[in-house]
Design a protein around this motif. Structure first.
Motif, mmCIF file in Angstrom:
data_model
loop_
_atom_site.group_PDB
_atom_site.id
_atom_site.type_symbol
_atom_site.label_atom_id
_atom_site.label_comp_id
_atom_site.label_asym_id
_atom_site.label_seq_id
_atom_site.Cartn_x
_atom_site.Cartn_y
_atom_site.Cartn_z
ATOM 1 N N VAL A 88 0.844 -1.186 0.000
ATOM 2 C CA VAL A 88 0.000 0.000 0.000
ATOM 3 C C VAL A 88 0.884 1.241 0.000
ATOM 4 O O VAL A 88 1.726 1.412 0.875
ATOM 5 N N LYS A 89 0.671 2.088 -1.000
ATOM 6 C CA LYS A 89 1.409 3.346 -1.078
ATOM 7 C C LYS A 89 0.486 4.463 -0.625
ATOM 8 O O LYS A 89 -0.643 4.575 -1.094
ATOM 9 N N LEU A 124 -6.142 -0.041 7.358
ATOM 10 C CA LEU A 124 -5.895 -0.153 5.919
ATOM 11 C C LEU A 124 -6.734 -1.230 5.231
ATOM 12 O O LEU A 124 -7.102 -1.069 4.062
ATOM 13 N N LEU A 125 -7.023 -2.320 5.925
ATOM 14 C CA LEU A 125 -7.752 -3.421 5.294
ATOM 15 C C LEU A 125 -9.061 -2.947 4.665
ATOM 16 O O LEU A 125 -9.808 -2.171 5.265
ATOM 17 N N SER A 126 -9.307 -3.401 3.460
ATOM 18 C CA SER A 126 -10.519 -3.117 2.685
ATOM 19 C C SER A 126 -10.591 -1.692 2.147
ATOM 20 O O SER A 126 -11.569 -1.335 1.503
ATOM 21 N N LYS A 127 -9.571 -0.879 2.383
ATOM 22 C CA LYS A 127 -9.544 0.458 1.779
ATOM 23 C C LYS A 127 -9.056 0.324 0.339
ATOM 24 O O LYS A 127 -8.496 -0.695 -0.057
ATOM 25 N N LYS A 128 -9.262 1.377 -0.446
ATOM 26 C CA LYS A 128 -8.832 1.354 -1.840
ATOM 27 C C LYS A 128 -8.135 2.663 -2.185
ATOM 28 O O LYS A 128 -8.121 3.604 -1.383
ATOM 29 N N THR A 129 -7.539 2.709 -3.353
ATOM 30 C CA THR A 129 -6.858 3.917 -3.813
ATOM 31 C C THR A 129 -7.812 5.104 -3.732
ATOM 32 O O THR A 129 -8.957 5.020 -4.163
ATOM 33 N N THR A 141 -3.484 9.454 2.678
ATOM 34 C CA THR A 141 -4.316 9.089 1.546
ATOM 35 C C THR A 141 -3.613 7.967 0.792
ATOM 36 O O THR A 141 -2.414 8.053 0.507
ATOM 37 N N ILE A 142 -4.381 6.941 0.461
ATOM 38 C CA ILE A 142 -3.831 5.821 -0.301
ATOM 39 C C ILE A 142 -3.722 6.228 -1.755
ATOM 40 O O ILE A 142 -4.719 6.624 -2.380
ATOM 41 N N THR A 143 -2.502 6.140 -2.289
ATOM 42 C CA THR A 143 -2.283 6.528 -3.686
ATOM 43 C C THR A 143 -2.089 5.318 -4.603
ATOM 44 O O THR A 143 -2.027 5.475 -5.818
ATOM 45 N N GLY A 144 -1.988 4.126 -4.024
ATOM 46 C CA GLY A 144 -1.882 2.919 -4.832
ATOM 47 C C GLY A 144 -1.943 1.666 -3.979
ATOM 48 O O GLY A 144 -1.492 1.666 -2.837
ATOM 49 N N VAL A 145 -2.535 0.614 -4.545
ATOM 50 C CA VAL A 145 -2.602 -0.690 -3.891
ATOM 51 C C VAL A 145 -2.077 -1.708 -4.894
ATOM 52 O O VAL A 145 -2.600 -1.812 -5.999
ATOM 53 N N TYR A 146 -1.040 -2.434 -4.514
ATOM 54 C CA TYR A 146 -0.403 -3.379 -5.433
ATOM 55 C C TYR A 146 -0.369 -4.776 -4.844
ATOM 56 O O TYR A 146 -0.310 -4.961 -3.674
#
Length: 146
Positions: A88-89, A124-129, A141-146
């Motif tokens: 998670v970025k 963080l779990l279940s969050k998205k970009t 703020t999440i800027t990417g999920v890889y």
């Protein structure tokens, strides 16, 4: 790459614990009865406490390794939501949702390997970009999920 470094770090931890456990067991076997009985019993008890602590640490490290190995066999290429095994970025850093290994230095990046049951892991779990969250009074703020 993050997963491989995490597995290597965990394997190193297991090797160190096994070495310390072997040393403690050797100390226990080498400890001979002295004329001061209380001193002997105290020494034996301290060694046994060390052995018990190392056995607990080894159990936890092996659980971590098993979890990392399971992540390696279940990783998919793309994901929309944060889950076990996600990198998670955020605007403030990188988090690897796996086990609580701590900070990993990979090339020129700092990645924090965290457990999904840790306070930040649960956030963080279940969050998205694009999602935001507050942790330690810092909005991220999440800027990417890889």
């Amino acid at each position: 790459m993050v997963l491989e470094v995490s597995i290597a770090r965990t394997n190193d931890r297991i090797a160190m614990i096994e070495s310390a456990l072997e040393t403690a067991r050797d100390s226990s076997n080498d400890d001979t009865k002295s004329s001061a009985g209380d001193k002997y019993e105290t020494s034996r008890e301290m060694i046994q406490q060390d052995i018990n602590r190392y056995q607990g640490q080894l159990l936890e490290a092996n659980k971590d390794l098993l979890q990392l190995t399971n992540i390696a066999t279940t990783i998919t290429d793309a994901t929309d939501f944060v889950k076990l095994g996600s990198l998670v970025k955020t605007n403030l850093g990188l988090y690897f949702i796996a086990t609580s290994i701590g900070a990993l230095k990979i090339d020129d990046m700092n990645v924090f390997a965290i457990s999904p049951v840790s306070p930040i892991g649960q956030l963080l779990l279940s969050k998205k970009t694009g999602d935001s969250f507050l942790f330690n009074k810092l909005n991220q703020t999440i800027t990417g999920v890889y």
